[in-house]
Write an enzyme that holds these catalytic residues in place. Structure first.
Site, PDB file in Angstrom:
ATOM      1  N   ASP A   7       0.873  -1.051  -0.023  1.00 27.14           N
ATOM      2  CA  ASP A   7      -0.173  -0.243   0.085  1.00 27.14           C
ATOM      3  C   ASP A   7       0.877   1.246   0.051  1.00 27.14           C
ATOM      4  OD1 ASP A   7       0.934  -0.767   2.471  1.00 27.14           O
ATOM      5  OD2 ASP A   7      -0.426   0.696   3.498  1.00 27.14           O
ATOM      6  N   GLU A   8       0.239   2.413  -0.345  1.00 28.23           N
ATOM      7  CA  GLU A   8       0.804   3.769  -0.515  1.00 28.23           C
ATOM      8  C   GLU A   8       2.198   3.845  -0.701  1.00 28.23           C
ATOM      9  OE1 GLU A   8      -1.406   5.934   3.296  1.00 28.23           O
ATOM     10  OE2 GLU A   8       0.060   4.296   3.822  1.00 28.23           O
ATOM     11  N   VAL A   9       2.357   3.379  -1.802  1.00 26.09           N
ATOM     12  CA  VAL A   9       3.667   3.314  -2.739  1.00 26.09           C
ATOM     13  C   VAL A   9       3.794   4.478  -3.616  1.00 26.09           C
ATOM     14  CG1 VAL A   9       5.492   1.887  -4.014  1.00 26.09           C
ATOM     15  CG2 VAL A   9       3.830   0.719  -2.460  1.00 26.09           C
TER      16      VAL A   9
END
Lengths: 595, 595
Positions: free
Chosen positions: B388-390
């Site tokens: 996530d949230e890369v």
């Protein structure tokens, strides 16, 4: 060779703990400024506006900061960086025992604990179920990172290792009372010269204190997978500064289940507190069974929120096994409206539910009955009778009380004194010394018998006057030792000196000790631990340790932070040391040792 | 004769509990208004001002109200009156089991539990240490008000009494996995016809669920001093609605000691949650030992804030004995900056610490090593790989990554997909099904292999799209199931329907269940229990019970309040159900059942 060190370099099991004193100082300054503001004569409106603004800012910060992380900003996290920790500075060479012992010496060696460490009890008793149970509890704390099965010990075979904890008791006395000797000496060897830790105490309760200290010396070394004691050899000679080190809990404003009370007792023992002042009953509820007056607990909130007398006895025994006395409180004549749910005749008038009816014999029969019931389960020397915050004016609404006063030519004030003194007499006959909050002393101190213990709480600097009249005293000044005052920081708890302004030794000796008070209006099982801890621990060191040893908040801070982490490891939900407002959670991510 | 009752009058162990629904509704309205305000397009300043004002008022109320009681107003308490409790109304005849079972019938009799209640295990196993330990734990909860010694039973000799709890296991299977059958049937007789409680389950884990239900039927009667079951005979047939009922904890933002994790596991079992999603590592710290890469836990906050692999194994076993699986998470390529403390070559560039270096073989060797180490201690079928949230933009700062991308003709987005898919491949080889947060699905769902479980969290209403592509799904929508969102009330947790907008049974069956997430930015051992509970329980009923049974917050409220009191009795620090803001303490004195 042993070194006689005090505050000299030595021990740091976590040598990489971050610590930002600058950040901390800012906060402390802010809090102090706020606090001193509260003391000045600003208008209430200015204060409210300022507090509102400040709090609004904090709140807005929380909403914008934490909530939004996954909520509004979305993909912000991956651009974050790892924040490198600063090397440990001021705390590097501290003595990590809370509260600090009276005297100690330490060395520079490390010794390992065998996970099969054995307990040997000798001297006055050759076995003690209290000590065996305590030893098992402490092994659970100390060896938490060991494998559950087998307790494998991985170590260099040459390391000096402790195989036995030998407890030598100087007597077989198992009575726990006010003044029970809690002193002990603890010796941890450094090398293969001995494989015994040696703990000596007058009795099992001193040994319990020594066990706590021993447990705080132990630390798990994640590299070697062993529990070790650094800075050995240790030689500790310890005893409490005050014989009374109390914590009040209030089961009237919120019911606290038996399990919650047990947990509070456990946590007290970690800080070497020794009296749980159980404020059982108040206006709001009467949760305890009274066999003599079986309708009394009709005043409980609900049928489920009650204690049987067996519960009370079990709590007393649970506490005793941790070296803690239970002092019950029966607060009269005020704070007693809930009594009338079961016995409405105790209410002077439908519009006057308290103070209890001073004119009625029944009132004192009931009190005598309750106290006789209490006596069967509460063995502690002291019985707290309350006597605080009595507003007698509504007695005038009752015609029969007016007549009773007139017949005896008593003022309301006289009647208040008569009430308190009568309850003291009943209490004394049951073999207790009576404790009262300070009002009876302030209002009619000359009438009180000299065995009264005066519990100071409200007035500024009343202690000198109390001991000047020859009374014993317990100190709880509400400006700094009331845990429900959420804006009082740990430093204020720490710096409160019970013997301030007492110069003569005779006067000082009348101060039995002090107590922090966890009034229950906003404290229930969900927040009580975070409201009590870590601030109660600050007071606990004040009450146990020498003021010459425990004299600096700057030195105490990293030690208190570490003690808070120890509480966490033992399952106690202590709040951050450095929060703005008591029991608030941490403001952001970080190490336990830096919050 | 048994009655087939659903929601029909019957059981109320506390028939005098106060309940003010009017007061409650006002608060809920206020919160809802605030919440919807937050969703509208008000300017940030207007919002801040409004929040500031509101919070200022609340805060001023607290300071003036509670602090002043003993501080400013002094003698105010004694003029207070006992507030009489209203008789119980809406909750009088409720079924007090949380979460509600699938089906039940009950009667109108009361039966007593013998304090020497015996456990008999039969069928697939003739003995089970898991069940024996669980039985002892539950006896401790059920008989808390009994005398510690002797467990004296005081009762009319003629009362029908339960002497045995017979557990019949239909298999000897002791494997706990995704989809393990947790169904059970429970029969409590009403009269002397039988002295056995009969519990039947496919395996020990279903039996554990039945034990929990059984324990919630039991209540202490303070008048008769006995533990009794009302509304017998009971016949309960129960099974969970969803096979995956999770809670996430985050040991990277704050270290949670082993004891804290154990307590969280205990509390989960009371609400029949069955997966602890352990978000072990993140940007801020890397607390777990990795035997293959021994410097990895240099990324821990401190030397003390770490877990050994033995700790992890012990936690898995502790959870298994309560019917709870541990799903570990290794979040890559983002949320991983702390890895580079021990292995700086994992950082693409000094100014780019994450995402991990996609171009380096070493990165994937390390991940393979970590996962191989994990596989030895985490037996659960699912492995959470984050993803996530890369934010890949900083990869461009690294010359060697730019070169690597160019050589392969890959965009940053392609490289992100390559990374996730490579880690999935490693994971699959180790016998796990991979779980990813929703971003890989949203970004390159067509490249994911069909065994991927997509963990929905961020987007509104993504579940239909996920299952439409044939993927299995776990639901955690952050607007209502993130426990760190303190302004989300229990009703929103309760009403979140994982199967919303899914009409086909095939699609519904792809939703494994849901999970509430206790992100750790502001949650540490001091406040984690009050932040999780009672709101996680609201989600737990949604995940266990039929939506046709658990469909009304009005009906659920008194039941949830009672479940919160049960948590208190078991030592779990649940916050009030009716607070404005999660984990805040009670606003004033009162019964647990009314806050």
């Amino acid at each position: 060779m042993r070194h006689a060190l005090r505050y000299k370099p030595a021990y740091s099991p976590q040598s990489d703990i971050a610590f930002s004193s600058a950040r901390y100082d800012t906060r402390a300054m802010l809090r102090n400024r706020l606090h001193s503001m509260a003391g000045t004569k600003m208008s209430a409106i200015s204060k409210a506006v300022l507090l509102l603004l400040l709090f609004g800012i904090i709140f807005a910060g929380e909403v914008c900061g934490y909530r939004s992380k996954h909520w509004r900003l979305g993909f912000s996290e991956s651009s974050m960086k790892y924040k490198p920790r600063k090397p440990l500075q001021i705390e590097a060479n501290e003595t990590w025992i809370w509260p600090l012992p009276a005297e100690w010496t330490k060395g520079e060696s490390t010794i390992i604990l065998d996970p099969k460490l054995e307990l040997v009890v000798q001297g006055g008793l050759s076995e003690s179920d209290v000590l065996e149970e305590a030893f098992e509890r402490y092994l659970g704390h100390i060896f938490v990172h060991q494998s559950a099965e087998g307790k494998k010990l991985r170590r260099k075979s040459s390391s000096p290792t402790l195989l036995r904890l030998v407890i030598n008791l100087l007597s077989d006395n198992q009575v726990l009372q006010l003044g029970t000797d809690e002193s002990y000496t603890l010796a941890v060897p450094a090398t293969n010269e001995s494989s015994d830790v040696y703990l000596e105490a007058s009795n099992i309760y001193g040994a319990l204190r020594g066990l706590e200290t021993f447990s705080q010396l132990c630390g798990f070394n994640f590299e070697t997978r062993s529990v070790e004691i650094r800075d050995a050899p240790w030689s500790i000679k310890d005893k409490p500064r005050f014989q009374y080190r109390g914590l009040l809990i209030d089961t009237a404003r919120h019911y606290l289940p038996v399990e919650t009370i047990r947990k509070v007792i456990d946590s007290m023992s970690y800080a070497k507190l020794n009296v749980l002042h159980w404020h059982i009953v108040d206006t709001e509820s009467f949760p305890l069974e009274i066999p003599s007056y079986p309708a009394m607990w009709d005043g409980a909130y609900t049928k489920a929120e009650r204690y049987t007398m067996e519960d009370a006895a079990n709590i007393v025994e649970y506490a005793r096994r941790r070296g803690i006395n239970i002092m019950p409180e029966l607060d009269t004549p005020g704070h007693a409206a809930s009594w009338g749910v079961g016995y409405p005749q105790l209410w002077p008038h439908p519009k006057c539910q308290q103070p209890l009816d001073v004119s009625s014999k029944f009132t004192f029969e009931v009190i005598a009955g309750i106290l006789a019931d209490f006596r069967k389960v509460f063995p502690f020397d002291l019985m707290h009778l309350g006597g605080d915050e009595v507003d007698t004016s509504c007695w005038n609404q009752s015609e029969h009380i007016r007549g009773w006063l007139k017949d005896r030519n008593l003022t309301l004030h006289d009647a208040y004194a008569t009430f308190v003194l009568e309850v003291q007499t009943i209490t004394r006959k049951l073999g207790w010394a009576p404790v009262n909050w300070e009002e009876p002393f302030s209002e009619f101190g000359k009438l009180l018998s000299p065995d009264t213990v005066v519990h100071e709480w409200y007035s500024n600097n009343l202690v000198p006057a109390i001991v000047d009249q020859g009374f014993r005293c317990i100190v709880s000044n509400q400006d700094v030792w009331y845990l429900d005052h959420l804006d009082v920081g740990w430093e204020e708890f720490y710096l409160n000196e019970p013997l301030a302004d007492l110069n003569s030794l005779d006067q000082q000796q009348l101060v039995l000790g002090g107590e922090v008070c966890m009034w229950g209006e906003t404290a229930d099982p969900g927040d009580i631990e975070a409201t009590i801890w870590p601030r109660a621990a600050a007071a606990a060191e004040r009450l146990w340790s020498s003021p010459y040893v425990a004299n600096s908040t700057y030195r105490a801070l990293p030690r208190l932070e570490r003690f808070r982490c120890l509480l966490h490891e033992r399952g106690v939900g202590a709040a951050p040391v450095k929060n703005y407002y008591a029991r608030e959670g941490p403001e952001g991510p970080g190490s336990c040792y830096d919050q």
